[in-house]
Structure formats: structure tokens, C-alpha cells
Motif scaffolding. Structure first.
Motif, PDB file in Angstrom:
ATOM      1  N   CYS B  64       0.856  -1.199   0.000  1.00 59.51           N
ATOM      2  CA  CYS B  64       0.000   0.000   0.000  1.00 59.51           C
ATOM      3  C   CYS B  64       0.889   1.245   0.000  1.00 59.51           C
ATOM      4  O   CYS B  64       2.033   1.199   0.442  1.00 59.51           O
ATOM      5  CB  CYS B  64      -0.865   0.035   1.252  1.00 59.51           C
ATOM      6  SG  CYS B  64      -2.038  -1.312   1.344  1.00 59.51           S
ATOM      7  N   PRO B  65       0.349   2.372  -0.470  1.00 59.63           N
ATOM      8  CA  PRO B  65       1.129   3.604  -0.354  1.00 59.63           C
ATOM      9  C   PRO B  65       1.355   3.947   1.122  1.00 59.63           C
ATOM     10  O   PRO B  65       0.578   3.513   1.978  1.00 59.63           O
ATOM     11  CB  PRO B  65       0.249   4.651  -1.044  1.00 59.63           C
ATOM     12  CG  PRO B  65      -1.107   4.059  -1.121  1.00 59.63           C
ATOM     13  CD  PRO B  65      -0.955   2.584  -1.106  1.00 59.63           C
ATOM     14  N   SER B  66       2.415   4.716   1.394  1.00 56.08           N
ATOM     15  CA  SER B  66       2.740   5.006   2.793  1.00 56.08           C
ATOM     16  C   SER B  66       1.626   5.784   3.488  1.00 56.08           C
ATOM     17  O   SER B  66       1.503   5.742   4.709  1.00 56.08           O
ATOM     18  CB  SER B  66       4.049   5.781   2.876  1.00 56.08           C
ATOM     19  OG  SER B  66       3.926   6.995   2.159  1.00 56.08           O
ATOM     20  N   SER B  67       0.805   6.477   2.707  1.00 54.43           N
ATOM     21  CA  SER B  67      -0.305   7.225   3.308  1.00 54.43           C
ATOM     22  C   SER B  67      -1.403   6.301   3.819  1.00 54.43           C
ATOM     23  O   SER B  67      -2.271   6.726   4.580  1.00 54.43           O
ATOM     24  CB  SER B  67      -0.904   8.192   2.281  1.00 54.43           C
ATOM     25  OG  SER B  67      -1.289   7.488   1.121  1.00 54.43           O
ATOM     26  N   THR B  79     -11.597  -1.893   8.658  1.00 51.90           N
ATOM     27  CA  THR B  79     -11.571  -0.697   7.812  1.00 51.90           C
ATOM     28  C   THR B  79     -10.140  -0.194   7.667  1.00 51.90           C
ATOM     29  O   THR B  79      -9.295  -0.458   8.519  1.00 51.90           O
ATOM     30  CB  THR B  79     -12.501   0.404   8.396  1.00 51.90           C
ATOM     31  OG1 THR B  79     -12.602   1.470   7.481  1.00 51.90           O
ATOM     32  CG2 THR B  79     -11.988   0.931   9.715  1.00 51.90           C
ATOM     33  N   SER B  80      -9.901   0.508   6.576  1.00 52.07           N
ATOM     34  CA  SER B  80      -8.558   1.033   6.325  1.00 52.07           C
ATOM     35  C   SER B  80      -8.315   2.288   7.169  1.00 52.07           C
ATOM     36  O   SER B  80      -9.261   2.916   7.656  1.00 52.07           O
ATOM     37  CB  SER B  80      -8.404   1.367   4.837  1.00 52.07           C
ATOM     38  OG  SER B  80      -9.488   2.152   4.387  1.00 52.07           O
ATOM     39  N   VAL B  81      -7.049   2.634   7.343  1.00 55.68           N
ATOM     40  CA  VAL B  81      -6.684   3.869   8.055  1.00 55.68           C
ATOM     41  C   VAL B  81      -5.731   4.657   7.171  1.00 55.68           C
ATOM     42  O   VAL B  81      -4.683   4.157   6.765  1.00 55.68           O
ATOM     43  CB  VAL B  81      -6.015   3.583   9.416  1.00 55.68           C
ATOM     44  CG1 VAL B  81      -5.583   4.886  10.084  1.00 55.68           C
ATOM     45  CG2 VAL B  81      -6.953   2.825  10.330  1.00 55.68           C
ATOM     46  N   ILE B  82      -6.133   5.890   6.863  1.00 55.84           N
ATOM     47  CA  ILE B  82      -5.328   6.775   6.021  1.00 55.84           C
ATOM     48  C   ILE B  82      -4.691   7.842   6.903  1.00 55.84           C
ATOM     49  O   ILE B  82      -5.344   8.374   7.801  1.00 55.84           O
ATOM     50  CB  ILE B  82      -6.225   7.449   4.953  1.00 55.84           C
ATOM     51  CG1 ILE B  82      -6.807   6.404   4.005  1.00 55.84           C
ATOM     52  CG2 ILE B  82      -5.449   8.483   4.163  1.00 55.84           C
ATOM     53  CD1 ILE B  82      -7.879   6.963   3.091  1.00 55.84           C
ATOM     54  N   ARG B  83      -3.431   8.122   6.643  1.00 55.46           N
ATOM     55  CA  ARG B  83      -2.777   9.236   7.339  1.00 55.46           C
ATOM     56  C   ARG B  83      -3.181  10.518   6.623  1.00 55.46           C
ATOM     57  O   ARG B  83      -2.672  10.819   5.540  1.00 55.46           O
ATOM     58  CB  ARG B  83      -1.252   9.059   7.300  1.00 55.46           C
ATOM     59  CG  ARG B  83      -0.747   7.915   8.154  1.00 55.46           C
ATOM     60  CD  ARG B  83       0.740   7.723   7.960  1.00 55.46           C
ATOM     61  NE  ARG B  83       1.506   8.879   8.375  1.00 55.46           N
ATOM     62  CZ  ARG B  83       1.883   9.111   9.625  1.00 55.46           C
ATOM     63  NH1 ARG B  83       1.575   8.244  10.576  1.00 55.46           N
ATOM     64  NH2 ARG B  83       2.573  10.183   9.932  1.00 55.46           N
ATOM     65  N   TYR B 167      -8.670   9.766  -3.608  1.00 54.85           N
ATOM     66  CA  TYR B 167      -7.707   8.807  -3.077  1.00 54.85           C
ATOM     67  C   TYR B 167      -7.840   7.460  -3.782  1.00 54.85           C
ATOM     68  O   TYR B 167      -6.851   6.841  -4.150  1.00 54.85           O
ATOM     69  CB  TYR B 167      -7.892   8.631  -1.572  1.00 54.85           C
ATOM     70  CG  TYR B 167      -6.747   7.896  -0.931  1.00 54.85           C
ATOM     71  CD1 TYR B 167      -5.534   8.543  -0.692  1.00 54.85           C
ATOM     72  CD2 TYR B 167      -6.844   6.551  -0.605  1.00 54.85           C
ATOM     73  CE1 TYR B 167      -4.458   7.869  -0.132  1.00 54.85           C
ATOM     74  CE2 TYR B 167      -5.780   5.874  -0.051  1.00 54.85           C
ATOM     75  CZ  TYR B 167      -4.599   6.541   0.187  1.00 54.85           C
ATOM     76  OH  TYR B 167      -3.531   5.858   0.729  1.00 54.85           O
ATOM     77  N   ARG B 168      -9.076   7.049  -3.986  1.00 58.74           N
ATOM     78  CA  ARG B 168      -9.296   5.776  -4.681  1.00 58.74           C
ATOM     79  C   ARG B 168      -8.744   5.825  -6.098  1.00 58.74           C
ATOM     80  O   ARG B 168      -8.198   4.856  -6.607  1.00 58.74           O
ATOM     81  CB  ARG B 168     -10.787   5.436  -4.704  1.00 58.74           C
ATOM     82  CG  ARG B 168     -11.058   4.074  -5.340  1.00 58.74           C
ATOM     83  CD  ARG B 168     -12.464   3.605  -5.148  1.00 58.74           C
ATOM     84  NE  ARG B 168     -13.426   4.527  -5.752  1.00 58.74           N
ATOM     85  CZ  ARG B 168     -14.729   4.350  -5.738  1.00 58.74           C
ATOM     86  NH1 ARG B 168     -15.238   3.308  -5.136  1.00 58.74           N
ATOM     87  NH2 ARG B 168     -15.540   5.214  -6.294  1.00 58.74           N
ATOM     88  N   ALA B 169      -8.880   6.989  -6.731  1.00 56.82           N
ATOM     89  CA  ALA B 169      -8.412   7.141  -8.109  1.00 56.82           C
ATOM     90  C   ALA B 169      -6.899   7.366  -8.185  1.00 56.82           C
ATOM     91  O   ALA B 169      -6.350   7.514  -9.276  1.00 56.82           O
ATOM     92  CB  ALA B 169      -9.148   8.295  -8.775  1.00 56.82           C
ATOM     93  N   GLY B 170      -6.253   7.421  -7.029  1.00 54.43           N
ATOM     94  CA  GLY B 170      -4.808   7.624  -7.018  1.00 54.43           C
ATOM     95  C   GLY B 170      -4.389   9.064  -7.218  1.00 54.43           C
ATOM     96  O   GLY B 170      -3.223   9.347  -7.488  1.00 54.43           O
ATOM     97  N   LEU B 171      -5.328   9.990  -7.059  1.00 54.98           N
ATOM     98  CA  LEU B 171      -5.012  11.404  -7.270  1.00 54.98           C
ATOM     99  C   LEU B 171      -4.504  12.061  -5.996  1.00 54.98           C
ATOM    100  O   LEU B 171      -4.038  13.192  -6.028  1.00 54.98           O
ATOM    101  CB  LEU B 171      -6.259  12.161  -7.760  1.00 54.98           C
ATOM    102  CG  LEU B 171      -6.879  11.642  -9.060  1.00 54.98           C
ATOM    103  CD1 LEU B 171      -8.162  12.382  -9.373  1.00 54.98           C
ATOM    104  CD2 LEU B 171      -5.890  11.806 -10.208  1.00 54.98           C
ATOM    105  N   ALA B 172      -4.656  11.388  -4.880  1.00 50.96           N
ATOM    106  CA  ALA B 172      -4.211  11.971  -3.608  1.00 50.96           C
ATOM    107  C   ALA B 172      -3.141  11.088  -2.993  1.00 50.96           C
ATOM    108  O   ALA B 172      -3.169   9.890  -3.168  1.00 50.96           O
ATOM    109  CB  ALA B 172      -5.385  12.088  -2.650  1.00 50.96           C
TER     110      ALA B 172
END
Lengths: 143, 172
Positions: B64-67, B79-83, B167-172
């Protein structure tokens, strides 16, 4: 008279699943036991570790307490895939309610092939979430 | 027995029912969850935040991305956790015991969002929410919906649904 709705054969959803849990790279992972062809003690083997196949770093273990390793033989479309995994390796039957699909944002951003879902697993030392892997998605390594 | 209403009774009745001589003015308000990431204050509409969770065990998932910090178990749901700071370009500041996870939803998605501390949940008059400044840093602009004052500081309101979508689209 209303036309009869055609009968639809519905799938029967299993309520339990057999998984083989193991550690690799410091993470707890699992594969369906149906995909496991064998397990044996490791001797001299060039088999890659599961962590290497998954492209994540193997956790540096203290030199005086390295985890015991095993060779796990997994069914793969190209034959048998043999990988090194860390202790403990346990075969468990768990309820379907302990399985989770990947959360949508995680699924959308995950670049790792072969991650199918997550499983809540009550280990002897507490509960954890295991990553369920699909060996079919791994790069074939002929041993 | 004294049947006359004493001062205390009057006050309690007023507190209970309001002053009949004062007509209430219905001003539209929006509930906001105000939180900090680093030194910056942000807010999500209360309708987007299901729950404010204390810090808990986050299970890392490789690839996963580091975020995306990992996943958590919320009473039997995963559930996922986003920084959030990583998405907003704001450095997280760890303060023991104050870090929280906002459980948010938007655009048919749900995720936890790591924030440094939750300051308040309050009703904000809609008329007090101003459009985002044109001088707002570019990194905030895609998700900024407005600004309002809180304890003398500026709070940036964010659109959680759009943030999840990007975020889902990879724009963030």
C-alpha cells in the motif's frame, strides 16, 4: 396466470474455511489449506521466502532468536511453488464471519498481487488480522 | 403553601422552555468535527464522521502507499486507516494519548483517518462559513469547501467524499 420465474441454482456459501496460517517478514499471513500440498522442515534450500515473493522486507530478527522456518509447498498453475515461511505454521478452521474483503480504498491502492482478503485469527497470544494470500497470483519460481 | 412562582421556578421554566417573549430564529447550522493535523485546523461535516476512535492497533498491509497506514478492527468490522496529513501535505505531530482516528464515510466508501487530535464537535452557522481563500495553498484546494473561525483560529472545512474519491483514483 403469471409466468413462472425460472429456477436459479444458488451457490451454497460455506460457513467455515480451512486456512493455513504462517508468519513471514513479521506479518501473519494465510492461504487456503486446499492450496497447500505439503510442509516440511527446512534444510538447505534455495527456496525464496514468502516475504521476497511479496516484495516486502523481511523483518530483521534477533540473531539469537531467529524464527524456525518451514518449506511450504503450494499449488500453482505452473506446478508446485515452494516457499520459506516462519513459525508458527498452523492449520485452523475459521468461521466465514472472521473473513473480510479488503476495504475499498485499500483494494484500490494496493499494488501487491495475491492479497485476497483478511482474516481475524485468535492466536494463542492474542487476536490478530492475517493477510489471506492467493498463491496463483505469485510469480512462478521454478525450484 | 405558597402558590406563587418563586424566582428559581421562573428561571428553571425559562431554561426548560425558553422565554415566550423571545421568538427563536431558525438559522441553518452545520455540525462540524474540528481536528488538528500538525498545527493546522481542519473540519469534516459531522454527517461524514461516523465515530471518533481512540488510537488502536493498526495492522500494516504490504503493497500500500505510505499514506495508507493499514487496517483496524472496529468491533468486528475491518476498515482502512489513512494518514490524513500525508494527503494534505501536513506533517503529523504525535502527542501521546491524543491521536485519534476519525471513522468517516463519503461516496459509498468508508475509512479511518488518522488525525493528531480532535478539538471539538460543534454547530456552525452556515452563514459563518466563508468560501476558501484564493490564497489557500494549492494542496488543500481540491477538497476545501469553506473556512470558519474557531477560538480565534481559522478552520478549513474539507469534503470527505471528494477526498475518498480522489484517493481511490490515485489522485491523492
Amino acid at each position: 396466470m403469471k409466468p413462472m420465474r425460472p429456477l436459479v441454482e444458488t451457490d451454497v456459501v460455506a460457513t467455515v474455511i480451512d486456512l493455513v496460517f504462517f508468519s513471514t517478514g513479521g506479518l501473519v499471513c494465510a492461504v487456503e489449506s486446499a492450496k497447500v500440498q505439503g510442509l516440511r522442515k527446512i534444510e538447505e534450500s534455495p527456496a525464496p521466502s514468502m516475504a521476497t515473493l511479496l516484495h516486502f522486507p523481511e523483518r530483521a530478527e534477533p540473531a539469537n532468536h531467529p524464527p524456525r522456518q518451514w518449506l511450504l509447498r503450494l499449488a500453482h498453475p505452473n506446478g508446485t511453488l515452494t516457499v520459506r515461511v516462519d513459525d508458527p505454521v498452523l492449520h485452523e478452521r475459521i468461521p466465514a464471519t472472521a473473513l473480510y474483503p479488503l476495504p475499498p480504498l485499500l483494494e484500490a491502492r494496493l499494488v501487491l498481487p495475491g492479497v485476497r482478503g483478511l482474516a481475524r485469527w485468535r492466536k494463542p497470544d492474542g487476536e490478530t488480522l492475517a493477510i489471506i494470500l492467493d498463491p496463483n497470483a505469485f510469480k512462478w519460481v521454478c525450484m | 403553601m405558597n402558590s406563587e412562582r418563586d424566582a428559581l421556578t421562573e428561571i428553571l421554566a425559562w431554561r426548560r422552555h425558553g422565554d415566550p417573549n423571545i421568538s427563536a430564529v431558525e438559522a441553518p447550522v452545520v455540525k462540524m468535527v474540528v481536528f488538528a493535523v500538525g498545527d493546522t485546523l481542519f473540519a469534516f461535516p459531522g454527517a461524514s464522521v461516523t465515530e471518533i476512535l481512540p488510537m488502536t492497533t493498526i495492522y500494516w498491509v504490504p503493497g500500500c502507499p505510505s499514506s495508507l497506514e493499514g487496517v483496524i478492527n472496529v468491533r468486528g468490522d475491518v476498515t482502512s486507516v489513512i494518514r490524513l496529513g500525508d494527503l494534505l501535505g501536513v506533517e503529523h505531530v504525535t502527542e501521546d494519548g491524543r491521536t485519534a482516528i476519525l471513522l468517516g464515510h463519503g461516496n459509498a466508501m468508508c475509512s479511518g483517518l488518522r488525525v493528531d487530535r480532535v478539538l471539538d464537535v460543534l454547530d456552525v452557522l452556515e452563514e459563518r462559513i466563508q468560501p476558501p481563500l484564493s490564497t489557500l495553498p494549492e494542496r488543500f484546494q481540491p477538497w476545501a469547501t469553506g473556512m470558519f473561525a474557531y477560538q480565534g483560529r481559522s478552520v478549513l472545512a474539507l469534503d470527505l467524499g471528494r477526498l475518498f474519491q480522489d484517493y481511490r483514483a490515485g489522485l491523492a
